[in-house]
Design a protein around this motif. Structure first.
Motif, PDB file in Angstrom:
ATOM      1  N   ILE A   3       0.665  -1.068  -0.242  1.00 52.90           N
ATOM      2  CA  ILE A   3      -0.198   0.075  -0.120  1.00 52.90           C
ATOM      3  C   ILE A   3       0.974   1.326  -0.060  1.00 52.90           C
ATOM      4  O   ILE A   3       1.845   1.227   0.883  1.00 52.90           O
ATOM      5  N   ASN A  76       4.439  -7.375   2.943  1.00 48.98           N
ATOM      6  CA  ASN A  76       3.260  -6.591   3.379  1.00 48.98           C
ATOM      7  C   ASN A  76       4.021  -5.379   4.062  1.00 48.98           C
ATOM      8  O   ASN A  76       4.570  -5.375   4.991  1.00 48.98           O
ATOM      9  N   VAL A  78       3.498  -0.886   3.792  1.00 52.78           N
ATOM     10  CA  VAL A  78       2.831   0.427   3.850  1.00 52.78           C
ATOM     11  C   VAL A  78       4.025   1.549   3.564  1.00 52.78           C
ATOM     12  O   VAL A  78       4.698   1.758   4.261  1.00 52.78           O
ATOM     13  N   ALA A  92       2.417  -1.837  -6.317  1.00 53.81           N
ATOM     14  CA  ALA A  92       1.345  -1.579  -5.467  1.00 53.81           C
ATOM     15  C   ALA A  92       0.074  -2.158  -5.702  1.00 53.81           C
ATOM     16  O   ALA A  92      -0.376  -2.111  -6.925  1.00 53.81           O
ATOM     17  N   ASP A  93      -0.504  -2.616  -4.471  1.00 49.50           N
ATOM     18  CA  ASP A  93      -1.950  -3.108  -4.636  1.00 49.50           C
ATOM     19  C   ASP A  93      -2.979  -1.956  -4.316  1.00 49.50           C
ATOM     20  O   ASP A  93      -4.036  -2.115  -5.133  1.00 49.50           O
ATOM     21  N   ILE A  94      -2.659  -1.025  -3.785  1.00 48.42           N
ATOM     22  CA  ILE A  94      -3.377   0.080  -3.441  1.00 48.42           C
ATOM     23  C   ILE A  94      -2.548   1.241  -3.463  1.00 48.42           C
ATOM     24  O   ILE A  94      -1.363   1.194  -2.742  1.00 48.42           O
ATOM     25  N   TYR A 149      -3.596   6.963  -8.769  1.00 49.63           N
ATOM     26  CA  TYR A 149      -4.115   6.563  -7.446  1.00 49.63           C
ATOM     27  C   TYR A 149      -5.421   5.925  -7.510  1.00 49.63           C
ATOM     28  O   TYR A 149      -6.264   6.271  -8.257  1.00 49.63           O
ATOM     29  N   ILE A 167      -9.462   4.014   4.374  1.00 48.61           N
ATOM     30  CA  ILE A 167      -8.369   3.216   3.454  1.00 48.61           C
ATOM     31  C   ILE A 167      -8.689   1.646   3.746  1.00 48.61           C
ATOM     32  O   ILE A 167      -8.661   0.650   2.949  1.00 48.61           O
ATOM     33  N   PHE A 171      -9.360  -1.359   1.404  1.00 48.13           N
ATOM     34  CA  PHE A 171      -8.478  -2.417   1.079  1.00 48.13           C
ATOM     35  C   PHE A 171      -9.033  -3.812   1.491  1.00 48.13           C
ATOM     36  O   PHE A 171      -8.894  -4.568   0.634  1.00 48.13           O
TER      37      PHE A 171
END
Length: 194
Positions: A3, A76, A78, A92-94, A149, A167, A171
């Motif tokens: 993320i 994993n 952020v 990135a996944d998000i 984004y 978020i 997610f």
């Protein structure tokens, strides 16, 4: 999953990214902290290091390389960074972009850094101008183009916890959708066309 949390100075990206990482037990990587460590090691403040980075691309490359090392080695994460959403979007996944009004951001920075409101406004304007020029020059990125984004959140009137909840809702939806897609793909793989 990876993320990315991006945004301008004072948007809340570090607070939000740190809290989010803690809540979902992901590792927190801060480009801002890496940049500040470089500034400290060179005995410069953030503005002066930004100025130096305008003519010395090696400074940004150091930050980018450290983030990339984490991306390729860890699962994993952020990641908090002004520019990671553009640079590392494919990993990135998000990707989330946080923003707030100049007034809100200046008030936050003034309180955080214990400086006057006027000094905070001056710092923000200088940093944003330097970021815009530098990122356009070295990366060809227009930081006003937010199309990379998944979420863009105005943080002006929200608490850190409220932003994290938004978020996390997104997610969980992404995780669920990916899971459903994988199940569907696995089911379809076993079916022969007639």
């Amino acid at each position: 999953m990876i993320i990315i949390i991006s945004g301008p100075p004072g948007s809340g990206k570090t607070s939000v990214a740190s809290r989010l990482a803690s809540q979902i037990s992901f590792r927190f990587i801060s480009a801002g902290s890496i940049f500040r460590e470089i500034a400290k090691s060179m005995k410069l403040d953030i503005i002066d290091l930004n100025r130096l980075a305008e003519t010395n691309f090696d400074i940004d490359k150091m930050v980018d390389n450290k983030i990339y090392e984490h991306i390729i080695k860890e699962k994993n994460l952020v990641i908090e960074s002004h520019i990671a959403g553009w640079l590392f979007r494919e990993y990135a996944d998000i990707a989330v972009y946080l923003w707030a009004s100049l007034k809100t951001r200046a008030n936050r920075i003034a309180a955080r850094d214990r400086i006057s409101y006027d000094e905070a406004v001056s710092q923000i304007i200088k940093r944003e101008y330097m970021h815009y020029r530098r990122f356009k020059k070295y990366y060809g990125i227009d930081i006003n183009d937010l199309s990379v984004y998944d979420l863009v959140i105005n943080t002006s009137y929200l608490t850190v916890d409220e932003i994290v909840k938004i978020i996390l809702l997104y997610f969980s939806s992404v995780v669920s959708a990916k899971s459903d897609l994988l199940k569907k793909e696995n089911t379809n793989d076993n079916v022969w066309p007639v």
